[in-house]
Design a protein around this motif. Structure first.
Motif, PDB file in Angstrom:
ATOM      1  N   GLU A  45       2.850  10.890  20.345  1.00  0.00           N
ATOM      2  CA  GLU A  45       3.397  10.837  18.991  1.00  0.00           C
ATOM      3  C   GLU A  45       4.914  10.817  18.997  1.00  0.00           C
ATOM      4  N   ASN A  94       1.985   3.028  11.539  1.00  0.00           N
ATOM      5  CA  ASN A  94       1.117   4.192  11.374  1.00  0.00           C
ATOM      6  C   ASN A  94       1.128   4.643   9.913  1.00  0.00           C
ATOM      7  N   THR A  95       1.561   5.881   9.645  1.00  0.00           N
ATOM      8  CA  THR A  95       1.555   6.404   8.280  1.00  0.00           C
ATOM      9  C   THR A  95       2.857   6.122   7.539  1.00  0.00           C
ATOM     10  N   LYS A  96       3.825   5.519   8.204  1.00  0.00           N
ATOM     11  CA  LYS A  96       5.119   5.269   7.583  1.00  0.00           C
ATOM     12  C   LYS A  96       5.122   3.921   6.861  1.00  0.00           C
ATOM     13  N   GLY A  97       5.756   3.910   5.683  1.00  0.00           N
ATOM     14  CA  GLY A  97       5.907   2.664   4.956  1.00  0.00           C
ATOM     15  C   GLY A  97       7.003   1.814   5.572  1.00  0.00           C
ATOM     16  N   SER A 127      -0.966  -0.802  19.650  1.00  0.00           N
ATOM     17  CA  SER A 127      -1.481  -0.389  18.341  1.00  0.00           C
ATOM     18  C   SER A 127      -2.027  -1.568  17.550  1.00  0.00           C
ATOM     19  N   PRO A 134       5.643  -1.589   8.349  1.00  0.00           N
ATOM     20  CA  PRO A 134       4.974  -0.284   8.270  1.00  0.00           C
ATOM     21  C   PRO A 134       4.369   0.060   9.624  1.00  0.00           C
ATOM     22  N   GLU A 141       0.821  -1.217   0.000  1.00  0.00           N
ATOM     23  CA  GLU A 141       0.000   0.000   0.000  1.00  0.00           C
ATOM     24  C   GLU A 141       0.852   1.263   0.000  1.00  0.00           C
ATOM     25  N   ARG A 142       1.953   1.247   0.769  1.00  0.00           N
ATOM     26  CA  ARG A 142       2.838   2.411   0.846  1.00  0.00           C
ATOM     27  C   ARG A 142       4.235   2.028   0.367  1.00  0.00           C
TER      28      ARG A 142
END
Length: 517
Positions: free
Chosen positions: A306, A121-124, A407, A119, A63-64
């Motif tokens: 974060e 969170n938002t990081k590949g 998570s 991957p 996906e990323r």
């Protein structure tokens, strides 16, 4: 110290718990719909090169896009290291030359890469072009030249023996690192690993020439087999697993690569679910709590943010017997041990700040710091601990390879726009499945009704019909689902259709003395 590994395997999720002297210290969860990719090798296509970051982004078909830093391009690391994890990287030489990535790669290039970090969170995924292939006793870096030995093998004679044995049997291609598990093994076992890894790379190399990027070229072994390869060592007393197919798969692997260890693998046949028998289920539930109670009444508050994870130490109900300094010191000593355990148990990575209670005596501060550092030595993840700051804080960093347990088991709460957490539908479905299983065994009830929030009820009916049909068939159950809008998304009831009793309460009463430590 007695070390044990307990594995609960099902079609939907595999859960692994590691115990030390009966205490749960690590839990790893892998779902069928989100299998780990660390260690996988892909033929990727460069989609972007960022000279300012000394990095490139590579499409590997996920996906990323993956992140490839210049320091992760091919190199021959001369350090003796212990790369004990699939796709794991040893510590790199601090002064090693890092090439200008803009001169090495351009958009559209194909490149063979391996995943080193999931991957998050938002990081590949994090990638490396310096492929490493782990075996039972060796790790092979196909593009290197040297032979290294794990620093954990301290006996000089053994280091020399292993190097000479490996030199005799290597084909001349690739670098090899001798793992800690190779201590005292015979030459034949090393040769077997050399042959296996050399053949594996030839298949990867050939496979990469036959596919167009992006494509998966080599998939690392599943989590259960990887566990044997990387974690099941001489100091592990036994491994217990509750799935016959995975048990057979493990036995097949062990007979080939470590036959002396097959006697320590057991197929669980108890009446209670395996995680209840070893009291892992209760410990897993606690990992979602912010507050962690310690002996004597003190507690920790663990707050992920974060940027970092903060851990606050409190005396709580502990009042001590002598004076305030002694009470605070005893609380901090317990906290140092518990902090080290919680980092492993919850798989917390990144920057962690621990706020111990202020102490006046300098010797006490040093003892608490050393206690924390000594217990962190048991941690498989790389970490670094810094001295107590002027504000009395202990800062440390811990390697992050996969998302934390929190998570994995929870989603952002829809009721508070992400400021809190609720357990995911998959987690709730698995929890209900296991609870129905346990209730059927303990209460002997055969007519059950699940009452749940409409969102959860719909998920059970549409996403998990097969699992509940299997439960009904295996335990001769009559089972239906009823939605109840008054229930929170994490709440559910299991009611007896015959008597109207709350079967969860009934089950808890009967199992208070059922487990063992």
């Amino acid at each position: 110290m007695k070390k044990e590994i307990v594995i609960n395997s099902s079609p939907h999720v595999v859960r692994v718990a590691m115990l030390e002297d009966g205490e749960v210290v690590e839990i790893i969860v892998e779902r069928a719909d989100s299998k780990r990719i660390v260690g996988n090798v892909y033929k990727g296509k460069v989609t972007s090169v960022k000279p300012g970051l000394q990095a490139a982004f590579v499409d590997i078909g996920l996906e990323r896009a993956g992140f490839l830093h210049a320091s992760d391009l091919d190199h021959d690391d001369e350090n003796d290291e212990d790369s004990s994890k699939g796709g794991g990287r040893g510590r790199r030489g601090r002064h090693r030359h890092v090439p200008d990535i803009g001169k090495v790669l351009k958009v559209g290039d194909s490149i063979l890469v391996q995943v080193t970090k999931e991957p998050i969170n938002t990081k590949g995924p994090r990638l490396t072009a310096d492929i490493s292939l782990p075996g039972r006793y060796l790790v092979m870096m196909p593009k290197g030249r040297h032979i290294g030995v794990s620093r954990k093998i301290e006996d000089r004679r053994e280091r020399v023996r292993l190097k000479q044995a490996l030199q005799k049997h290597r084909s001349g291609e690739g670098a090899f690192i001798i793992r800690t598990a190779a201590t005292d093994v015979e030459e034949a076992s090393l040769k077997q690993d050399v042959d296996y890894l050399s053949d594996l790379f030839r298949k990867i190399d050939q496979g990469s020439k036959e596919v167009q990027a992006p494509a998966l070229v080599h998939e690392d072994v599943g989590m259960v087999v990887a566990l044997i390869r990387d974690l099941f060592k001489e100091e592990t007393a036994r491994l217990v697993i509750d799935d016959k197919e995975d048990y057979d798969r493990l036995m097949s692997y062990v007979k080939t690569f470590a036959p002396m260890m097959k006697e320590r693998i057991q197929l669980y046949k108890g009446d209670l679910p395996i995680f209840d028998e070893y009291e892992v289920e209760a410990e897993l539930k606690k990992t979602l709590d912010t507050r962690v109670w310690m002996k004597k009444g003190g507690y920790l508050i663990i707050e992920p943010t974060e940027a970092l994870v903060s851990i606050d130490v409190n005396t709580g109900r502990f009042t001590g017997k002598r004076n305030q300094e002694e009470t605070i010191f005893q609380t901090n000593m317990l906290a140092a041990r518990e902090v080290a355990r919680q980092l492993r148990l919850r798989d917390i990575g990144g920057i962690i700040v621990v706020d111990f209670i202020d102490m006046e005596i300098e010797a006490n501060k040093k003892r608490v710091f050393n206690e924390l550092r000594n217990h962190l030595k048991r941690d498989r993840a790389r970490h670094k601990v810094f001295q107590v700051s002027g504000l009395g804080l202990v800062e440390l960093s811990r390697q992050r390879v996969r998302p934390s347990l929190l998570s994995q088991l929870s989603d952002p709460c829809p009721y508070c726009t992400g400021t809190g957490k609720v357990q995911s539908m998959e987690t709730m479905s698995n929890k209900i499945e296991r609870l129905v299983h346990r209730i059927a065994i303990v209460t002997r009830e055969r007519q059950l009704q699940i009452q749940a929030n409409p969102v959860l009820a719909l998920h059970l009916l549409e996403e998990r019909p097969e699992q509940f049909r299997d439960l009904c068939r295996n335990f001769d159950l009559e089972l239906n689902v009823l939605d109840d809008a008054a229930l929170h998304v994490e709440q559910f009831r299991i009611i007896s259709l015959a008597t109207g009793k709350d079967l969860i309460a009934e089950f808890e009463k009967k199992t208070q003395r059922g487990g063992r430590r």
